[in-house]
Scaffold this motif. Structure first.
Motif, PDB file in Angstrom:
ATOM      1  N   LYS A  91       0.676  -1.174  -0.012  1.00  0.00           N
ATOM      2  CA  LYS A  91       0.039   0.053   0.014  1.00  0.00           C
ATOM      3  C   LYS A  91       0.957   1.279   0.197  1.00  0.00           C
ATOM      4  CE  LYS A  91      -4.193  -1.782   0.427  1.00  0.00           C
ATOM      5  NZ  LYS A  91      -4.923  -1.397   1.718  1.00  0.00           N
ATOM      6  N   TYR A  92       1.880   1.142   0.589  1.00  0.00           N
ATOM      7  CA  TYR A  92       2.681   2.537   0.712  1.00  0.00           C
ATOM      8  C   TYR A  92       4.215   2.188   0.633  1.00  0.00           C
ATOM      9  CZ  TYR A  92      -1.385   4.681   3.001  1.00  0.00           C
ATOM     10  OH  TYR A  92      -2.682   5.269   3.185  1.00  0.00           O
ATOM     11  N   LEU A  93       4.974   3.155   0.169  1.00  0.00           N
ATOM     12  CA  LEU A  93       6.239   3.027  -0.120  1.00  0.00           C
ATOM     13  C   LEU A  93       6.969   4.372   0.532  1.00  0.00           C
ATOM     14  CD1 LEU A  93       9.291   2.252  -0.974  1.00  0.00           C
ATOM     15  CD2 LEU A  93       8.549   3.073  -3.341  1.00  0.00           C
ATOM     16  N   VAL A  94       7.835   4.178   1.585  1.00  0.00           N
ATOM     17  CA  VAL A  94       8.438   5.474   2.346  1.00  0.00           C
ATOM     18  C   VAL A  94       9.711   5.648   1.883  1.00  0.00           C
ATOM     19  CG1 VAL A  94       8.880   6.782   4.412  1.00  0.00           C
ATOM     20  CG2 VAL A  94       6.935   5.184   4.393  1.00  0.00           C
ATOM     21  N   ASN A  95      10.034   6.746   1.417  1.00  0.00           N
ATOM     22  CA  ASN A  95      11.579   7.132   1.015  1.00  0.00           C
ATOM     23  C   ASN A  95      12.313   7.693   2.445  1.00  0.00           C
ATOM     24  OD1 ASN A  95      11.013   8.703  -2.324  1.00  0.00           O
ATOM     25  ND2 ASN A  95      11.069   6.420  -1.634  1.00  0.00           N
ATOM     26  N   THR A  96      13.186   7.125   2.804  1.00  0.00           N
ATOM     27  CA  THR A  96      14.045   7.907   3.753  1.00  0.00           C
ATOM     28  C   THR A  96      14.834   9.182   3.573  1.00  0.00           C
ATOM     29  OG1 THR A  96      15.892   6.304   3.391  1.00  0.00           O
ATOM     30  CG2 THR A  96      14.049   5.610   5.010  1.00  0.00           C
ATOM     31  N   HIS A  97      15.050   9.221   2.187  1.00  0.00           N
ATOM     32  CA  HIS A  97      15.816  10.360   1.632  1.00  0.00           C
ATOM     33  C   HIS A  97      15.701  10.098  -0.009  1.00  0.00           C
ATOM     34  CE1 HIS A  97      18.881   7.182   2.076  1.00  0.00           C
ATOM     35  NE2 HIS A  97      19.715   7.839   1.146  1.00  0.00           N
ATOM     36  N   ASP A 176      18.869  16.631   3.635  1.00  0.00           N
ATOM     37  CA  ASP A 176      18.107  17.621   4.260  1.00  0.00           C
ATOM     38  C   ASP A 176      16.501  17.039   4.184  1.00  0.00           C
ATOM     39  OD1 ASP A 176      17.410  18.009   1.738  1.00  0.00           O
ATOM     40  OD2 ASP A 176      17.942  20.210   1.580  1.00  0.00           O
ATOM     41  N   GLY A 177      16.431  15.947   3.976  1.00  0.00           N
ATOM     42  CA  GLY A 177      15.317  15.477   3.692  1.00  0.00           C
ATOM     43  C   GLY A 177      15.182  14.038   4.544  1.00  0.00           C
ATOM     44  N   ASP A 178      15.641  13.746   5.486  1.00  0.00           N
ATOM     45  CA  ASP A 178      15.638  12.249   5.994  1.00  0.00           C
ATOM     46  C   ASP A 178      14.583  12.191   7.050  1.00  0.00           C
ATOM     47  OD1 ASP A 178      18.278  11.672   5.296  1.00  0.00           O
ATOM     48  OD2 ASP A 178      19.088  12.934   6.651  1.00  0.00           O
ATOM     49  N   THR A 179      13.954  11.001   6.805  1.00  0.00           N
ATOM     50  CA  THR A 179      12.667  10.395   7.657  1.00  0.00           C
ATOM     51  C   THR A 179      13.223   8.956   8.407  1.00  0.00           C
ATOM     52  OG1 THR A 179      10.983  11.072   6.041  1.00  0.00           O
ATOM     53  CG2 THR A 179      10.657   9.120   7.393  1.00  0.00           C
ATOM     54  N   TYR A 180      12.914   8.956   9.451  1.00  0.00           N
ATOM     55  CA  TYR A 180      13.079   7.729  10.100  1.00  0.00           C
ATOM     56  C   TYR A 180      11.645   7.002  10.345  1.00  0.00           C
ATOM     57  CZ  TYR A 180      11.923   9.572  14.828  1.00  0.00           C
ATOM     58  OH  TYR A 180      11.353  10.168  16.191  1.00  0.00           O
ATOM     59  N   VAL A 181      11.312   5.905  10.363  1.00  0.00           N
ATOM     60  CA  VAL A 181      10.026   5.179  10.382  1.00  0.00           C
ATOM     61  C   VAL A 181      10.109   4.451  11.609  1.00  0.00           C
ATOM     62  CG1 VAL A 181       8.455   3.944   9.136  1.00  0.00           C
ATOM     63  CG2 VAL A 181      10.058   5.264   7.726  1.00  0.00           C
ATOM     64  N   TRP A 182       9.274   4.627  12.624  1.00  0.00           N
ATOM     65  CA  TRP A 182       9.009   3.700  13.835  1.00  0.00           C
ATOM     66  C   TRP A 182       7.651   2.879  13.819  1.00  0.00           C
ATOM     67  CZ3 TRP A 182      10.877   1.366  17.326  1.00  0.00           C
ATOM     68  CH2 TRP A 182      10.478   1.203  18.899  1.00  0.00           C
ATOM     69  N   PHE A 183       7.850   1.938  13.834  1.00  0.00           N
ATOM     70  CA  PHE A 183       6.751   0.800  13.997  1.00  0.00           C
ATOM     71  C   PHE A 183       6.665   0.157  15.208  1.00  0.00           C
ATOM     72  CE2 PHE A 183       8.325   0.615   9.504  1.00  0.00           C
ATOM     73  CZ  PHE A 183       7.182   0.614   8.872  1.00  0.00           C
ATOM     74  N   LYS A 184       5.819   0.850  16.267  1.00  0.00           N
ATOM     75  CA  LYS A 184       5.848   0.688  17.868  1.00  0.00           C
ATOM     76  C   LYS A 184       5.604  -0.719  17.963  1.00  0.00           C
ATOM     77  CE  LYS A 184       4.505   2.664  22.195  1.00  0.00           C
ATOM     78  NZ  LYS A 184       3.773   3.503  22.713  1.00  0.00           N
ATOM     79  N   THR A 185       4.620  -1.155  17.291  1.00  0.00           N
ATOM     80  CA  THR A 185       3.915  -2.581  17.411  1.00  0.00           C
ATOM     81  C   THR A 185       4.879  -3.718  17.389  1.00  0.00           C
ATOM     82  OG1 THR A 185       2.694  -2.731  16.123  1.00  0.00           O
ATOM     83  CG2 THR A 185       1.475  -1.790  17.841  1.00  0.00           C
ATOM     84  N   ALA A 186       5.680  -3.383  16.048  1.00  0.00           N
ATOM     85  CA  ALA A 186       6.465  -4.422  15.552  1.00  0.00           C
ATOM     86  C   ALA A 186       7.892  -4.428  16.120  1.00  0.00           C
ATOM     87  CB  ALA A 186       6.693  -4.145  14.111  1.00  0.00           C
TER      88      ALA A 186
END
Length: 320
Positions: A91-97, A176-186
């Protein structure tokens, strides 16, 4: 994308993130030999290793969230590896940068209806094209279909049934465009190239990167994680909190040593010649080029005149 492809052909996939772009005449990369390896993280989450940055796969009850997508030619193999973990749709693709070894798969996945999500500056960098700060090699603008369709500024969430992904922006770290992704339940944290396990990171100083932001990112992650957290770095094997703490210690050591050289008026070439990180190299540098490049990016982080920084970034720097 052309510059990134040339870069990897020269240096090999394992350490692509810390080498400068190669000249345009370098031979194209042979993707035919690329293999996608799946590492189970528990809690229906996985890491995919291939040719480029690591991919995080988290399965919800009604679909799948990917973090990063490597290169476009690897799309079919990546999709097959994901399908082996679940028959549910992506469903989703996240770019970290924005770098092509993480965002190159955008267009192919978007054509299949996947929503591509990134921080605002990722879209801006892809639209405008970029220049490698170490070599001057230019990467042209990405095609329209490769641009993220959903962007955010500081914080965002992705919600699927049984899963929530928290997306947060780290200002001026790897870029200048960094994202971190936190999956708390996982209990899974995907860091992108703000953390590279067992090797020096690239710091893209020409496009907003700075070692101070890298240290700030590590501080955020150390507060967020615990001994049970699985950390998916931008490159390198799955990590734990202890590996992350070791990475932060290395960054602080490098920053402090380089700050003294800059204060003493050393030029970039003089800093390289002094080999200030020689004792760190056996652990963090696969070769001499990686060692020199890290010296150069840390030097630029501290010696270049900073652009006008957001107030948030200034506060982060003061804390560190």
């Amino acid at each position: 994308m052309a510059a990134v492809t040339a870069l990897l052909a020269l240096s090999g996939p394992a350490f692509a993130q810390q080498q400068p772009a190669a000249p345009p005449s370098a031979p194209p990369m042979d993707y035919s030999k690329a293999e996608i390896k799946t590492v189970a993280l528990g809690n229906n989450a996985y890491m995919l290793e291939g040719q480029g940055g690591n991919i995080t796969v988290v399965v919800a009850k009604d679909g799948i969230i990917l973090v990063d997508g490597q290169f476009a030619p690897l799309h079919d193999r990546i999709k097959a590896a994901v399908a082996a973990t679940s028959s549910l749709p992506i469903k989703y693709l996240v770019n970290t940068h924005y770098h092509g070894d993480h965002s190159g798969g955008n267009e192919a996945f978007a054509k299949e209806g996947v929503t591509v999500v990134a921080q605002d500056n990722v879209k801006k960098r892809l639209m405008a094209g970029t220049t490698n700060g170490l070599t001057g090699v230019k990467t042209p603008p990405a095609p329209q279909g490769a641009l993220p369709s959903d962007t955010y500024t500081n914080f965002s969430k992705i919600r699927l049934q049984g899963r929530v992904a928290d997306l947060k922006h780290i200002p001026n770290a790897h870029s200048d465009g960094d994202t971190y992704v936190w999956f708390k339940t996982a209990r899974v944290l995907a860091t992108g190239d703000t953390f590279t396990n067992g090797r020096y990171p690239n710091i893209d100083f020409a496009n907003g990167g700075n070692i101070k932001g890298m240290i700030a990112a590590a501080d955020v992650y150390l507060k967020l994680t615990n001994a049970r957290t699985k950390i998916v770095p931008g490159h390198g094997p799955v990590a734990d909190k202890a590996a992350l703490a070791e990475f932060r210690t290395m960054l602080v050591t490098a920053r402090d040593r380089m700050a003294k050289l800059v204060k003493d008026g050393k030029t970039e070439d003089e800093a390289v010649a002094l080999k200030p990180f020689a004792d760190l190299d056996p652990k963090w540098a696969p070769d001499e080029l990686a060692s020199k490049n890290f010296i150069r990016v840390v030097y630029h982080s501290l010696a270049d005149k900073p652009d006008s920084q957001p107030g948030l970034l200034k506060r982060i720097f003061r804390r560190n």
